[in-house]
Design a protein around this motif. Structure first.
Motif, mmCIF file in Angstrom:
data_model
loop_
_atom_site.group_PDB
_atom_site.id
_atom_site.type_symbol
_atom_site.label_atom_id
_atom_site.label_comp_id
_atom_site.label_asym_id
_atom_site.label_seq_id
_atom_site.Cartn_x
_atom_site.Cartn_y
_atom_site.Cartn_z
ATOM 1 N N THR A 52 81.480 75.404 57.304
ATOM 2 C CA THR A 52 80.466 75.693 58.306
ATOM 3 C C THR A 52 79.806 74.393 58.736
ATOM 4 O O THR A 52 79.871 73.377 58.030
ATOM 5 N N TYR A 53 79.134 74.428 59.866
ATOM 6 C CA TYR A 53 78.399 73.258 60.335
ATOM 7 C C TYR A 53 77.364 72.849 59.296
ATOM 8 O O TYR A 53 77.201 71.666 59.008
ATOM 9 N N ALA A 54 76.676 73.820 58.696
ATOM 10 C CA ALA A 54 75.656 73.529 57.681
ATOM 11 C C ALA A 54 76.268 72.840 56.463
ATOM 12 O O ALA A 54 75.685 71.896 55.920
ATOM 13 N N GLN A 55 77.448 73.283 56.032
ATOM 14 C CA GLN A 55 78.119 72.655 54.887
ATOM 15 C C GLN A 55 78.475 71.208 55.206
ATOM 16 O O GLN A 55 78.266 70.316 54.381
ATOM 17 N N ILE A 56 79.004 70.989 56.379
ATOM 18 C CA ILE A 56 79.380 69.628 56.775
ATOM 19 C C ILE A 56 78.132 68.763 56.897
ATOM 20 O O ILE A 56 78.089 67.648 56.388
ATOM 21 N N ASN A 57 77.101 69.278 57.549
ATOM 22 C CA ASN A 57 75.874 68.516 57.752
ATOM 23 C C ASN A 57 75.219 68.126 56.425
ATOM 24 O O ASN A 57 74.741 67.008 56.271
ATOM 25 N N SER A 58 75.227 69.030 55.454
ATOM 26 C CA SER A 58 74.577 68.730 54.183
ATOM 27 C C SER A 58 75.399 67.761 53.325
ATOM 28 O O SER A 58 74.887 67.196 52.370
ATOM 29 N N ASN A 59 76.660 67.568 53.677
ATOM 30 C CA ASN A 59 77.536 66.663 52.926
ATOM 31 C C ASN A 59 78.068 65.514 53.775
ATOM 32 O O ASN A 59 79.049 64.877 53.405
ATOM 33 N N ILE A 60 77.418 65.230 54.894
ATOM 34 C CA ILE A 60 77.945 64.269 55.852
ATOM 35 C C ILE A 60 78.174 62.881 55.243
ATOM 36 O O ILE A 60 79.110 62.183 55.626
ATOM 37 N N THR A 61 77.366 62.494 54.270
ATOM 38 C CA THR A 61 77.553 61.164 53.681
ATOM 39 C C THR A 61 78.802 61.081 52.814
ATOM 40 O O THR A 61 79.216 59.987 52.433
ATOM 41 N N ASP A 62 79.423 62.226 52.509
ATOM 42 C CA ASP A 62 80.677 62.233 51.759
ATOM 43 C C ASP A 62 81.853 61.749 52.612
ATOM 44 O O ASP A 62 82.881 61.355 52.090
ATOM 45 N N PHE A 63 81.705 61.808 53.940
ATOM 46 C CA PHE A 63 82.844 61.664 54.837
ATOM 47 C C PHE A 63 83.078 60.248 55.344
ATOM 48 O O PHE A 63 82.150 59.476 55.557
ATOM 49 N N VAL A 64 84.373 59.955 55.505
ATOM 50 C CA VAL A 64 84.831 58.803 56.278
ATOM 51 C C VAL A 64 85.711 59.386 57.373
ATOM 52 O O VAL A 64 86.243 60.496 57.238
ATOM 53 N N TRP A 65 85.862 58.643 58.472
ATOM 54 C CA TRP A 65 86.618 59.189 59.585
ATOM 55 C C TRP A 65 87.276 58.075 60.375
ATOM 56 O O TRP A 65 86.974 56.900 60.191
#
Length: 124
Positions: A4-17
Motif C-alpha cells: 500500500t502507499y502507507a506501507q511504502i511511505n512508512s518504509n521509504i528510507t529502506d529503498f534505493v531506486w
C-alpha cells in the motif's frame, strides 16, 4: 507482493531506486533485521520497459552498497520466482532455520517462497 502507499511511505528510507529520463524504473527495499548482521532485500521491482537491460543487476549493486554502508554482512531475499537470477548473482539457497529468528516467525508457509542468501563482506 503488493504494497500500500502507507506501507511504502512508512518504509521509504529502506529503498534505493534507479531513474531513467526522470522516471522511476526500478526499486528495492532493504530492512535491517537487527540480528546477525543480516538485512532482507524486499520488494524488488523493475519496469517492463527496462527489463533484460542490466537494470536489476545495477539495482542489486546499489542495495548491497546500502547494506554494506549500514554495517550488514549478509543479505537475504525471499522469492517465489527468479531463483536462477538470484543464483547467478552469487546468492545461495538457504533454509528457514537460517533466517533471523524474528523473520522466521513471520515466514508465510502458504506463499512457499525460496530463500536466497549472500555474504557481502567481500563485495567491496
Amino acid at each position: 507482493m503488493p504494497r500500500t502507499y502507507a506501507q511504502i511511505n512508512s518504509n521509504i528510507t529502506d529503498f534505493v531506486w534507479i531513474e531513467r529520463s526522470g522516471k522511476l524504473v526500478a526499486c528495492v527495499g532493504l530492512k535491517n533485521c537487527q540480528e546477525g548482521g543480516m538485512g532482507e532485500i524486499y520488494a524488488l521491482a523493475v519496469s517492463e520497459q527496462v527489463q533484460n537491460q542490466g537494470v536489476s543487476v545495477g539495482l542489486l549493486n546499489k542495495v548491497i552498497q546500502k547494506a554494506f554502508a549500514g554495517n550488514l554482512s549478509k543479505v537475504f531475499a525471499l522469492s517465489k520466482h527468479n531463483a536462477d537470477w538470484f543464483l547467478k548473482q552469487g546468492f545461495v539457497e538457504m533454509e528457514i532455520s537460517e533466517l533471523p529468528k524474528k523473520r522466521q516467525d513471520l515466514f508465510d508457509y502458504q506463499r512457499n517462497s525460496s530463500i536466497f542468501f549472500k555474504d557481502i563482506r567481500h563485495e567491496n
